[in-house]
Design an enzyme around this catalytic site. Structure first.
Site, PDB file in Angstrom:
ATOM      1  N   HIS A   1       0.410   2.693  -3.547  1.00  0.00           N
ATOM      2  CA  HIS A   1      -0.991   2.885  -3.187  1.00  0.00           C
ATOM      3  C   HIS A   1      -1.128   3.292  -1.732  1.00  0.00           C
ATOM      4  O   HIS A   1      -0.268   2.985  -0.909  1.00  0.00           O
ATOM      5  CB  HIS A   1      -1.820   1.627  -3.464  1.00  0.00           C
ATOM      6  CG  HIS A   1      -1.347   0.389  -2.762  1.00  0.00           C
ATOM      7  ND1 HIS A   1      -0.219  -0.300  -3.154  1.00  0.00           N
ATOM      8  CD2 HIS A   1      -1.861  -0.286  -1.714  1.00  0.00           C
ATOM      9  CE1 HIS A   1      -0.061  -1.352  -2.370  1.00  0.00           C
ATOM     10  NE2 HIS A   1      -1.040  -1.359  -1.477  1.00  0.00           N
ATOM     11  N   LEU A   2      -2.196   3.999  -1.449  1.00  0.00           N
ATOM     12  CA  LEU A   2      -2.568   4.346  -0.084  1.00  0.00           C
ATOM     13  C   LEU A   2      -3.861   3.626   0.256  1.00  0.00           C
ATOM     14  O   LEU A   2      -4.804   3.628  -0.536  1.00  0.00           O
ATOM     15  CB  LEU A   2      -2.806   5.854   0.063  1.00  0.00           C
ATOM     16  CG  LEU A   2      -1.620   6.788  -0.080  1.00  0.00           C
ATOM     17  CD1 LEU A   2      -2.081   8.240   0.078  1.00  0.00           C
ATOM     18  CD2 LEU A   2      -0.548   6.462   0.943  1.00  0.00           C
TER      19      LEU A   2
END
Length: 139
Positions: A97-98
């Site tokens: 995830h970012l």
């Protein structure tokens, strides 16, 4: 597998979903570091950066950029994109995830804390990395 992000993707876990594409979903994290902080994740499960196929990585980063552009157009002055892959990097959820942390000039946040590490080996490390990249070797 007991992945909280997969549960969100499957609709089994409640989340404030802000954006969704064929390959990605963006939602508010449980603990925000800034106003408007959100996560962009691939819908398919990949544990970390090293597992994500290039087309999916591209989809996630393109979506993060699109969202960041929209945030900037609506009053934010910038964003921090944050990511951690692996336990040593403090990855807290084993699903790639970012984080998008929208920023304002006056928010007084410090998402780049001062480092206390010894810089004595930087030159040697950078030379090792440069050589591995040039030779196509694994580090």
């Amino acid at each position: 597998m007991n992945c909280p992000f997969c549960s969100i993707v499957e609709g089994e876990e409640d989340a404030v979903i802000l954006d969704e594409t064929e390959d990605t979903i963006a939602f508010a994290p449980l603990d925000s570091v800034s106003e408007g902080h959100l996560l962009v994740v691939p819908k398919a499960h990949y544990e970390h950066l090293f597992d994500v196929p290039e087309p999916i990585l591209h989809a996630v980063t393109e979506r993060a950029r699109t969202i960041a552009e929209r945030l900037r157009a609506h009053g934010f002055d910038g964003v921090n994109l944050l990511h951690a892959s692996g336990e040593a990097a403090q990855q807290s959820v084993p699903h790639f995830h970012l984080h998008i942390a929208p920023r304002r000039h006056d928010d007084e946040l410090d998402l780049w804390p001062a480092s206390t590490h010894d810089e004595s080996d930087f030159d040697r490390t950078y030379e090792t990395v440069r050589t591995a990249i040039e030779n196509g070797d694994a580090l």
